[in-house]
Design an enzyme around this catalytic site. Structure first.
Site, PDB file in Angstrom:
ATOM      1  CG  HIS A 129      -6.270   5.200  -1.721  1.00 21.75           C
ATOM      2  ND1 HIS A 129      -5.951   4.517  -0.571  1.00 21.75           N
ATOM      3  CD2 HIS A 129      -5.627   4.563  -2.734  1.00 21.75           C
ATOM      4  CE1 HIS A 129      -5.147   3.506  -0.885  1.00 21.75           C
ATOM      5  NE2 HIS A 129      -4.932   3.509  -2.193  1.00 21.75           N
TER       6      HIS A 129
ATOM      7  NE  ARG B 278      -1.318   8.806  -7.786  1.00 22.61           N
ATOM      8  CZ  ARG B 278      -2.188   9.592  -7.157  1.00 22.61           C
ATOM      9  NH1 ARG B 278      -1.841  10.794  -6.779  1.00 22.61           N
ATOM     10  NH2 ARG B 278      -3.401   9.167  -6.873  1.00 22.61           N
TER      11      ARG B 278
ATOM     12  CG  ASP C  72      -5.245   7.336  -8.935  1.00 20.92           C
ATOM     13  OD1 ASP C  72      -6.472   7.180  -8.765  1.00 20.92           O
ATOM     14  OD2 ASP C  72      -4.400   6.818  -8.185  1.00 20.92           O
ATOM     15  CG  ASN C  73      -6.408   3.902  -9.843  1.00 18.29           C
ATOM     16  OD1 ASN C  73      -5.314   4.206  -9.388  1.00 18.29           O
ATOM     17  ND2 ASN C  73      -7.434   3.624  -9.041  1.00 18.29           N
TER      18      ASN C  73
ATOM     19  CE  LYS D 252      -5.909   0.855  -6.393  1.00 17.19           C
ATOM     20  NZ  LYS D 252      -5.837   1.718  -5.200  1.00 17.19           N
TER      21      LYS D 252
ATOM     22  CG  HIS E 156       1.977   6.722  -4.484  1.00 20.50           C
ATOM     23  ND1 HIS E 156       0.873   5.908  -4.437  1.00 20.50           N
ATOM     24  CD2 HIS E 156       3.008   6.010  -3.955  1.00 20.50           C
ATOM     25  CE1 HIS E 156       1.220   4.748  -3.917  1.00 20.50           C
ATOM     26  NE2 HIS E 156       2.508   4.785  -3.614  1.00 20.50           N
TER      27      HIS E 156
ATOM     28  CG  ASP F  40      -5.715   7.668  -4.824  1.00 19.88           C
ATOM     29  OD1 ASP F  40      -5.878   6.745  -5.642  1.00 19.88           O
ATOM     30  OD2 ASP F  40      -4.802   7.677  -3.985  1.00 19.88           O
ATOM     31  CG  ASP F  41      -8.167   4.226  -5.667  1.00 23.45           C
ATOM     32  OD1 ASP F  41      -7.268   4.456  -6.508  1.00 23.45           O
ATOM     33  OD2 ASP F  41      -8.005   3.475  -4.683  1.00 23.45           O
TER      34      ASP F  41
ATOM     35  CB  SER G 100      -1.484   4.805  -0.633  1.00 29.33           C
ATOM     36  OG  SER G 100      -1.447   4.757  -2.034  1.00 29.33           O
TER      37      SER G 100
ATOM     38  CB  CYS H 189      -1.355   5.072  -6.865  1.00 31.57           C
ATOM     39  SG  CYS H 189      -2.917   5.095  -6.016  1.00 31.57           S
TER      40      CYS H 189
ATOM     41  CE  LYS I  34      -1.702   7.795  -3.596  1.00 30.26           C
ATOM     42  NZ  LYS I  34      -2.733   6.750  -3.512  1.00 30.26           N
TER      43      LYS I  34
END
Ligand code: MG
Length: 474
Positions: A236, A84, A288-289, A309, A145, A40-41, A168, A80, A143
């Site tokens: 994240h 996803r 994810d980003n 992001k 989301h 994540d991130d 998150s 996010c 996660k």
């Protein structure tokens, strides 16, 4: 529904080809396991093998040496939930009506806080459901989301089991949170299946607990094909790391967190080796980003790419990606063709010998031949960062409009923020990976700008004609 020729033909081949001839799997009787590790991130430059120097990722670097490193791998959203939704469905976020971020319901006007009202529509066909149709055991650990209401949980979308925080980790209270935070979120849930088994769990233990669950799942399903989806909560914010990894990296807590994720990957790969599953398992590692740059030292890096992001620049959408499948993906390969998370569903379907639905548009392409070295080039020449931003081959075009910028822009550009650009912008990525100098004013590119503009317009019309809504509960 109108589809332009460049998409129409491959899509038809994909749908009808899969429906009529089961394509070769790794083994006629047993299709490959798929392990999908989704950070994540995590930024483009956040692995040693992608240029990080303030922390070390030896297990990931080894994975890259044993498989392929994809240097032009994209997510079709830089936040996010939208990212996803695309990963799960093989579709652009707009196609499935998920373009932002899902939140739980906050306490308001005397109403208590609780699960959110929206999520990925339960009628969407996810990668887990595609693989399940071929007898895969499936789990989601981490996660999710894509909706925390019971109607939207992983167990409604093809996963046999679920363990993790469903959104998150900053959506609620955490140890060390500043006192002035608004207490209107529900307590952060840790879920097992459809049940909340803990609230406000100690986040220092999350990466370790997820990893232990993942290893347990692999051991329990070693003799059947399985799909392990491991979307980590980290890195994240708020960042947390277990005692064993605390204070170890030069780049502070963020580096510590990455080094624990690296350990996690190493532990999973070691388990696969121990169970002699290396040659029968495709392992994918990505994010994810891009990095959350406004978090300073608690965010990652995307150098040499621009921004991160929340933005449409390369730093927001191009993420690190490693794929390892011993004996099938050539070792040590660097693949610089365009590939996206939306391509993973059709690719997994091919590898598993599963059919894609013929009743709906799927935007992804099967890239299995490219990954395994049977095709020289990626079947994806065009990728839309959003309906207004397209990459085709070496070129990237932004239509005129307002664009979010988080990082200070490169010299010669307007000050950042939410910036209105009255003209299109054209970047040549091989010579200008940092998107510093738009070539829109040069007369020689007028025709190219027109072509790429038309690509976006056609894509927008196609989305309008064939998109599906997100799920919603009263
Ligand atoms: Mg993210």
């Amino acid at each position: 529904m109108f589809l332009p020729p460049f998409r129409f033909v491959p899509l038809l081949v994909l749908i009808f080809g899969l429906a009529t001839t089961p394509l070769a799997a790794a083994d006629a009787t047993r299709p490959p396991n798929i392990v999908l590790i989704f950070c994540d991130d995590l930024g483009y430059a956040d692995l040693s093998c992608q240029g990080a120097t303030d922390f070390a990722t030896p297990h990931l670097d080894k994975m890259a040496a044993q498989g392929a490193r994809l240097t032009h791998f994209y997510v079709p959203a830089s936040v996010c939930s939208a990212s996803r939704a695309a990963l799960m469905t093989g579709c652009y976020p707009d196609r499935v009506g998920v373009t932002g971020v899902f939140f739980p319901t906050l306490a308001k006007d005397g109403q208590p806080a609780g699960p959110g009202k929206a999520g990925l529509h339960p009628d969407e066909l996810t990668i887990a459901e595609v693989l399940k149709s071929r007898g895969y055991a499936t789990t989601c650990i981490g996660k999710w989301h894509l909706g925390d209401h019971p109607d939207f949980l992983p167990t409604r979308q093809g996963f046999d089991s679920y363990f993790g925080i469903p959104y998150s980790n900053d959506m609620g209270w955490w140890e060390g949170k500043p006192k002035d935070f608004k207490a209107d979120f529900p307590p952060i849930p840790l879920m097992e299946g459809d049940w909340i088994v803990e609230t406000n769990p100690d986040q220092r233990h999350l990466t370790r607990r997820y990893t232990e669950r993942a290893i347990q799942f692999i051991r329990e399903n070693a003799t059947s094909p399985f799909f392990l989806y491991l979307p980590h909560t980290m890195p994240h914010i708020p960042l947390f790391v277990s005692e064993a990894f605390s204070g170890k990296a030069r780049y502070g807590l963020y580096g510590d967190v990455i080094q624990e994720l690296d350990w996690s990957v190493g532990a999973i790969l070691a388990t696969l080796s121990e169970l002699k599953l290396d040659e029968n398992t495709l392992v994918i590692f990505t994010s994810d980003n891009g990095p959350w740059l406004s978090m300073g030292s608690h965010g990652g890096k995307a150098d040499p790419l621009r921004d991160g992001k929340f933005t449409r620049y390369e730093g927001g959408h191009r993420v690190p990606c490693l794929m390892r499948w011993t004996g099938r993906i050539p070792a040590g390969k660097v693949l610089d063709g365009i590939v996206s998370t939306i391509d993973l569903l059709p690719t997994a379907a091919t590898l598993a010998g599963a059919s894609l639905p013929a009743d709906r548009t799927v935007d992804g392409r099967d890239v299995s031949a490219y990954l395994t070295g049977k095709a020289e080039t990626s079947p994806r020449e065009v990728f839309f960062h959003s309906p207004e931003v397209v990459r085709r081959g070496e070129w990237k075009l932004f239509l005129p409009g307002k664009y979010q910028e988080v990082a200070p822009p490169p010299a010669g550009n307007p000050p950042g923020g939410r910036v209105e650009y009255p003209h299109p912008r054209l970047y040549h990525l091989p010579t200008d990976p940092g998107e510093r100098t738009s070539l829109h004013a040069k007369a020689e590119y007028a025709g190219l700008i027109e072509e790429l503009t038309q690509l976006c317009r056609t894509h927008q019309e196609d989305l309008k004609a064939a998109s599906r809504p997100a799920g919603r509960v009263p």
